[in-house]
Scaffold this motif. Structure first.
Motif, PDB file in Angstrom:
ATOM      1  N   LYS A 155       0.844  -1.187   0.000  1.00 33.44           N
ATOM      2  CA  LYS A 155       0.000   0.000   0.000  1.00 33.44           C
ATOM      3  C   LYS A 155       0.880   1.238   0.000  1.00 33.44           C
ATOM      4  O   LYS A 155       1.844   1.318   0.762  1.00 33.44           O
ATOM      5  CB  LYS A 155      -0.915   0.033   1.229  1.00 33.44           C
ATOM      6  CG  LYS A 155      -1.951  -1.073   1.256  1.00 33.44           C
ATOM      7  CD  LYS A 155      -2.840  -0.927   2.484  1.00 33.44           C
ATOM      8  CE  LYS A 155      -3.894  -2.018   2.531  1.00 33.44           C
ATOM      9  NZ  LYS A 155      -4.758  -1.891   3.724  1.00 33.44           N
ATOM     10  N   LEU A 156       0.521   2.159  -0.852  1.00 33.09           N
ATOM     11  CA  LEU A 156       1.263   3.417  -0.900  1.00 33.09           C
ATOM     12  C   LEU A 156       0.774   4.330   0.221  1.00 33.09           C
ATOM     13  O   LEU A 156      -0.397   4.263   0.606  1.00 33.09           O
ATOM     14  CB  LEU A 156       1.052   4.115  -2.243  1.00 33.09           C
ATOM     15  CG  LEU A 156       2.085   5.178  -2.607  1.00 33.09           C
ATOM     16  CD1 LEU A 156       3.401   4.498  -2.957  1.00 33.09           C
ATOM     17  CD2 LEU A 156       1.603   6.024  -3.772  1.00 33.09           C
ATOM     18  N   PRO A 157       1.637   5.143   0.778  1.00 28.19           N
ATOM     19  CA  PRO A 157       1.185   6.083   1.814  1.00 28.19           C
ATOM     20  C   PRO A 157       0.023   6.939   1.326  1.00 28.19           C
ATOM     21  O   PRO A 157       0.012   7.413   0.183  1.00 28.19           O
ATOM     22  CB  PRO A 157       2.428   6.931   2.091  1.00 28.19           C
ATOM     23  CG  PRO A 157       3.570   6.056   1.709  1.00 28.19           C
ATOM     24  CD  PRO A 157       3.089   5.232   0.560  1.00 28.19           C
ATOM     25  N   LYS A 158      -0.967   7.142   2.196  1.00 31.45           N
ATOM     26  CA  LYS A 158      -2.136   7.930   1.816  1.00 31.45           C
ATOM     27  C   LYS A 158      -1.828   9.419   1.760  1.00 31.45           C
ATOM     28  O   LYS A 158      -2.415  10.141   0.947  1.00 31.45           O
ATOM     29  CB  LYS A 158      -3.267   7.681   2.813  1.00 31.45           C
ATOM     30  CG  LYS A 158      -3.775   6.251   2.826  1.00 31.45           C
ATOM     31  CD  LYS A 158      -4.920   6.105   3.808  1.00 31.45           C
ATOM     32  CE  LYS A 158      -5.441   4.669   3.818  1.00 31.45           C
ATOM     33  NZ  LYS A 158      -6.557   4.491   4.777  1.00 31.45           N
ATOM     34  N   GLY A 159      -0.953   9.866   2.625  1.00 37.07           N
ATOM     35  CA  GLY A 159      -0.649  11.287   2.670  1.00 37.07           C
ATOM     36  C   GLY A 159       0.838  11.545   2.640  1.00 37.07           C
ATOM     37  O   GLY A 159       1.634  10.807   3.224  1.00 37.07           O
ATOM     38  N   ILE A 160       1.222  12.603   1.929  1.00 36.53           N
ATOM     39  CA  ILE A 160       2.625  13.002   1.813  1.00 36.53           C
ATOM     40  C   ILE A 160       2.737  14.428   2.333  1.00 36.53           C
ATOM     41  O   ILE A 160       2.036  15.332   1.860  1.00 36.53           O
ATOM     42  CB  ILE A 160       3.118  12.925   0.358  1.00 36.53           C
ATOM     43  CG1 ILE A 160       2.930  11.505  -0.173  1.00 36.53           C
ATOM     44  CG2 ILE A 160       4.563  13.354   0.259  1.00 36.53           C
ATOM     45  CD1 ILE A 160       3.144  11.393  -1.661  1.00 36.53           C
ATOM     46  N   LEU A 161       3.590  14.632   3.304  1.00 36.88           N
ATOM     47  CA  LEU A 161       3.766  15.938   3.924  1.00 36.88           C
ATOM     48  C   LEU A 161       5.070  16.555   3.439  1.00 36.88           C
ATOM     49  O   LEU A 161       6.148  16.003   3.654  1.00 36.88           O
ATOM     50  CB  LEU A 161       3.770  15.812   5.444  1.00 36.88           C
ATOM     51  CG  LEU A 161       3.854  17.122   6.236  1.00 36.88           C
ATOM     52  CD1 LEU A 161       2.652  18.002   5.938  1.00 36.88           C
ATOM     53  CD2 LEU A 161       3.951  16.839   7.736  1.00 36.88           C
ATOM     54  N   LEU A 162       4.956  17.710   2.768  1.00 33.56           N
ATOM     55  CA  LEU A 162       6.116  18.453   2.288  1.00 33.56           C
ATOM     56  C   LEU A 162       6.463  19.513   3.323  1.00 33.56           C
ATOM     57  O   LEU A 162       5.632  20.371   3.652  1.00 33.56           O
ATOM     58  CB  LEU A 162       5.817  19.097   0.935  1.00 33.56           C
ATOM     59  CG  LEU A 162       5.384  18.148  -0.190  1.00 33.56           C
ATOM     60  CD1 LEU A 162       5.096  18.926  -1.467  1.00 33.56           C
ATOM     61  CD2 LEU A 162       6.439  17.086  -0.442  1.00 33.56           C
ATOM     62  N   VAL A 163       7.696  19.445   3.837  1.00 30.29           N
ATOM     63  CA  VAL A 163       8.132  20.316   4.918  1.00 30.29           C
ATOM     64  C   VAL A 163       9.358  21.089   4.452  1.00 30.29           C
ATOM     65  O   VAL A 163      10.278  20.513   3.850  1.00 30.29           O
ATOM     66  CB  VAL A 163       8.460  19.507   6.190  1.00 30.29           C
ATOM     67  CG1 VAL A 163       8.950  20.424   7.290  1.00 30.29           C
ATOM     68  CG2 VAL A 163       7.241  18.720   6.641  1.00 30.29           C
ATOM     69  N   GLY A 164       9.392  22.371   4.734  1.00 29.14           N
ATOM     70  CA  GLY A 164      10.560  23.169   4.391  1.00 29.14           C
ATOM     71  C   GLY A 164      10.278  24.650   4.479  1.00 29.14           C
ATOM     72  O   GLY A 164       9.117  25.071   4.630  1.00 29.14           O
ATOM     73  N   PRO A 165      11.331  25.460   4.401  1.00 29.46           N
ATOM     74  CA  PRO A 165      11.146  26.918   4.447  1.00 29.46           C
ATOM     75  C   PRO A 165      10.325  27.402   3.258  1.00 29.46           C
ATOM     76  O   PRO A 165      10.212  26.715   2.234  1.00 29.46           O
ATOM     77  CB  PRO A 165      12.581  27.462   4.396  1.00 29.46           C
ATOM     78  CG  PRO A 165      13.449  26.311   4.804  1.00 29.46           C
ATOM     79  CD  PRO A 165      12.753  25.078   4.334  1.00 29.46           C
ATOM     80  N   PRO A 166       9.733  28.568   3.359  1.00 30.02           N
ATOM     81  CA  PRO A 166       8.924  29.076   2.246  1.00 30.02           C
ATOM     82  C   PRO A 166       9.776  29.421   1.035  1.00 30.02           C
ATOM     83  O   PRO A 166      10.919  29.832   1.150  1.00 30.02           O
ATOM     84  CB  PRO A 166       8.255  30.335   2.840  1.00 30.02           C
ATOM     85  CG  PRO A 166       9.146  30.748   3.965  1.00 30.02           C
ATOM     86  CD  PRO A 166       9.710  29.482   4.524  1.00 30.02           C
ATOM     87  N   GLY A 167       9.165  29.249  -0.126  1.00 30.28           N
ATOM     88  CA  GLY A 167       9.818  29.638  -1.368  1.00 30.28           C
ATOM     89  C   GLY A 167      10.728  28.600  -1.975  1.00 30.28           C
ATOM     90  O   GLY A 167      11.459  28.917  -2.920  1.00 30.28           O
ATOM     91  N   ASN A 168      10.691  27.343  -1.491  1.00 33.93           N
ATOM     92  CA  ASN A 168      11.600  26.322  -2.008  1.00 33.93           C
ATOM     93  C   ASN A 168      10.938  25.348  -2.970  1.00 33.93           C
ATOM     94  O   ASN A 168      11.569  24.375  -3.384  1.00 33.93           O
ATOM     95  CB  ASN A 168      12.224  25.536  -0.848  1.00 33.93           C
ATOM     96  CG  ASN A 168      13.233  26.368  -0.085  1.00 33.93           C
ATOM     97  OD1 ASN A 168      13.930  27.207  -0.665  1.00 33.93           O
ATOM     98  ND2 ASN A 168      13.304  26.168   1.220  1.00 33.93           N
ATOM     99  N   GLY A 169       9.677  25.553  -3.320  1.00 30.05           N
ATOM    100  CA  GLY A 169       9.060  24.748  -4.371  1.00 30.05           C
ATOM    101  C   GLY A 169       8.142  23.646  -3.896  1.00 30.05           C
ATOM    102  O   GLY A 169       7.940  22.675  -4.634  1.00 30.05           O
ATOM    103  N   LYS A 170       7.558  23.757  -2.723  1.00 27.22           N
ATOM    104  CA  LYS A 170       6.650  22.706  -2.253  1.00 27.22           C
ATOM    105  C   LYS A 170       5.396  22.641  -3.120  1.00 27.22           C
ATOM    106  O   LYS A 170       4.952  21.561  -3.525  1.00 27.22           O
ATOM    107  CB  LYS A 170       6.282  22.969  -0.789  1.00 27.22           C
ATOM    108  CG  LYS A 170       7.455  22.874   0.173  1.00 27.22           C
ATOM    109  CD  LYS A 170       7.035  23.001   1.611  1.00 27.22           C
ATOM    110  CE  LYS A 170       6.499  24.382   1.939  1.00 27.22           C
ATOM    111  NZ  LYS A 170       7.533  25.425   1.828  1.00 27.22           N
TER     112      LYS A 170
END
Length: 697
Positions: free
Chosen positions: A294-309
């Motif tokens: 099973k693939l993860p249901k949710g992906i959380l993108l974490v990082g400073p602003p302006g880096n392309g999330k």
């Protein structure tokens, strides 16, 4: 006929205009005076017998004996059905007469009107009474009252006069009767008739115009209302807006991201690699389900602003060619209870109907923050509870990938980031030097640039810049080239944009005298000489004495590559470079002429020294122990820390002084070059220190 009350103002105006002499006529003036004047409510002028007779004629009969009087009452009344025939006829029960007979204010000793007023509060009348006066009885009553007044030859007050004549105007059926009744003189009758007719016609015309205007207004408003309802039902855009603002069932439409792929994302190769398996699942889900994974249901993108999330999330949907649902965390909650939870349900219902797809929730901490008990917001947890249930509840959520982005992962609720929900976390850091080079080349490819531009030099001087800041740098350089009327962006434009972002705009309008300019030149050249002749210092990029922001000059240093950690020698070299400005002022101008320009340099050097002692374990006396909060340490420990910091700063000052004393010639040469050219780059500084002649700019 129209009532005279509505036309009286126009009639009076026209009559007065037609015949001015009748303005003084007492009869005409009395015709238009108010019939009720409470200030003149006095009955003392009438005699007792007159008042009693007047009351008998005007008021209803209150005693049984009055019903057999020779002259019946002028009042004819209709009553609501009551308990008895007597009460139904007269409006009160027969018990009332027993009270009147027993009262000392009975009719044998007092006047009828006084008796009625004194005992009115004793009346048990509580039922509705409908009374009407017939024309015959009214005429008979008026005739009797006039006869009473004439026989006694008295002038009653205006209140009684108005009471007697209150309905006389309503009985007038034609103009001749009105003239005859009011005794209008013959000389004024024609003028009165003319004014009356003109006033009546004007009143009729005004009423007609008012009615026509109201009728047209109602028709226009009705037409506009019908047109608006029809437009809302037929126009898709208006209907969506109407649904969105008037109810909880807001329209949710997916977006196709065919033009955005991983090729558009630069500087975050590791994040792209981790998201590649999500793209494979969306393209070929059977590849994973066959093995039972099973693939993860949710992906959380974490990082400073302006880096392309956000760009990464769009690229995932574009690579897989699936619908992309975008929502911001702040869009779910409003002041109305249940709106956020309803919008979460709508979003996931639409996504499940179009699976496989991607849901991207930007600024996830706005909707997924930690749940707390708050009396101010008792329903604040409904939205996040609904989000938790939709992501991993009893209902299956197959084929829907949820991607969230946040700058504050520590603010998210623990239930939201557990396995089964956002169980895959991808860090999107600031780009390294290789990533900055790729991003700069990508944005430089969108503008006209000089082929001699070296993106690596700009990337080395922009340590810590995000992708959005690098885009802004290229845009600022393009604007500078356009202002200078250039046909392409040059390296100097990029350097100018970088300095403007880092240090602020140039202050060319400021006037600096020769003495301060010379002090600034020797101060900045002192930094440059110490940096150039220190083995572990970073290479020099530029030296300038052009005022920018709060500074009068600046020396920028560029690392050859990104430094993930720094050695003790490198930290000491940074302290030595910071001390170079003050040491130069002391050696050239003396201790009495040193300035305040080195305050920021001392702040930087002191900060490095404190970190070396309290955080990095680089003090021989205090050892490798760290001090998270030195201010709360014991007095002895604080004293030891201050002593170690003072020793590091003193040694750094002495090392910088030694370099400037031994390189006094180069120091003087570089300062004179700065006075002449104001700004020197790395190559020009090297030529000056080697004794080569610079070409005039």
């Amino acid at each position: 006929m129209r009532s005279l009350c509505s036309t009286a103002p126009f009639i009076l105006q026209e009559c007065a205009a037609s015949c001015p002499s009748i303005q003084q006529d007492a009869t005409l003036k009395f015709l238009f005076t108010p019939v009720l004047n409470l200030r003149e409510f006095g009955l003392s002028d009438l005699k007792t017998s007159q008042l009693a007779e007047l009351a008998d004629r005007l008021l209803p009969c209150l005693s049984p004996s009055d019903s057999n009087a020779e002259q019946p009452s002028q009042w004819q009344m209709s009553h609501v059905s009551s308990q008895s025939f007597f009460e139904n006829k007269h409006g009160f029960s027969s018990n009332f007469f027993n009270v009147l007979r027993a009262s000392p204010l009975s009719r044998q000793h007092a006047r009828p009107l006084q008796t009625l007023c004194s005992n009115l509060h004793l009346s048990p009348i509580q039922e509705q009474i409908r009374g009407f006066k017939t024309l015959r009885s009214r005429a008979r009553r008026l005739a009797a009252s006039e006869h009473l007044v004439e026989s006694e030859n008295i002038a009653p007050p205006s209140f009684i006069k108005g009471l007697l004549l209150r309905d006389r105007g309503r009985e007038v059926e034609n103009l001749d009767s009105l003239i005859k009744t009011k005794n209008i003189p013959e000389a004024h009758q024609d003028a009165f008739k003319t004014g009356f007719a003109e006033g009546f016609l004007k009143a009729q015309a005004l009423t007609q115009r008012t009615n026509d205007s109201l009728r047209r207004t109602r028709l226009v408003l009705l037409f506009l209302l019908l047109l608006g309802i029809y437009g809302l039902s037929r126009t898709p855009f208006l209907s969506v807006r109407f649904r969105t603002t008037s109810g909880l069932d807001a329209a949710v439409d997916p977006i196709q991201m065919k033009n955005v792929t991983f090729e558009h994302v630069k500087g975050v190769e590791e994040a792209k690699h981790e998201l590649q398996e999500v793209v494979e699942f969306l393209k070929n889900p059977q590849k994973f389900t066959v093995l039972g994974g099973k693939l993860p249901k949710g992906i959380l993108l974490v990082g400073p602003p302006g880096n392309g999330k956000t760009l990464l999330a769009r690229a995932v949907a574009g690579e897989a060619d699936v619908p992309f649902y975008y929502a911001s965390g702040s869009e779910f909650d409003e002041m109305f209870v249940g709106v956020g939870a309803s919008r979460i349900r709508n979003l996931f219902r639409e996504a499940k109907a179009n699976a496989p797809c991607v849901i991207f929730i930007d600024e996830l901490d706005s909707v997924g923050g930690k749940r707390i008990e708050s009396p101010m917001h008792p329903y604040s947890r409904q939205t996040i509870n609904q989000l938790l249930a939709e992501m991993d509840g009893f209902k299956p959520n197959e084929g829907v990938i949820i991607i969230g982005a946040t700058n504050f992962p520590e603010a998210l609720d623990n239930a939201l980031i557990r396995p089964g929900r956002f169980d895959m976390q991808v860090t999107v850091p600031r780009p390294d030097i290789r990533g900055r080079i790729e991003i700069l080349k990508w944005y430089l490819g969108k503008v006209k640039v000089d082929p001699a531009i070296d993106a690596e030099i700009i990337a080395r001087g922009t340590v810590g810049f995000s992708g959005a800041e690098l885009e802004n740098l290229v845009n600022q350089a393009a604007l500078k080239a356009a202002v200078d009327e250039k046909d392409q962006v040059t390296m100097k434009d990029l350097e100018f944009a970088k300095d403007k972002i880092l240090m602020g705009p140039e202050r060319r309008s400021i006037e600096i005298d020769a003495k301060n300019k010379k002090i600034t030149a020797y101060h900045e050249s002192g930094h440059a000489i110490v940096a150039h002749f220190s083995k572990h210092a970073m290479p020099i990029n530029k030296a300038t004495i052009m005022p920018r922001g709060p500074t009068l000059g600046h020396v920028s240093l560029l690392p050859e590559s990104d430094r993930w950690s720094e050695t003790r020698a490198q930290l000491l070299a940074q302290m030595d470079v910071s001390m170079g400005g003050r040491v130069a002022e002391e050696l050239i101008f003396g201790t009495e002429q040193i300035t305040t320009g080195a305050s920021s340099d001392f702040d930087n050097a002191t900060k490095i020294a404190k970190l070396m002692v309290t955080k990095f374990g680089m003090s021989d006396k205090l050892g490798v122990m760290t001090y998270s909060d030195p201010e709360r340490a014991s007095p002895d420990t604080q004293s030891a820390i201050e002593q170690e910091v003072r020793i590091l700063l003193r040694d750094s000052y002495e090392r910088a002084k030694h370099i400037l004393k031994t390189r006094a010639k180069e120091h003087k040469t570089l300062a004179e070059a700065l006075l002449q050219y104001e700004t020197l780059d790395a190559k020009e500084i090297q030529m000056v220190l080697e004794g080569k002649r610079l070409e005039l700019k």
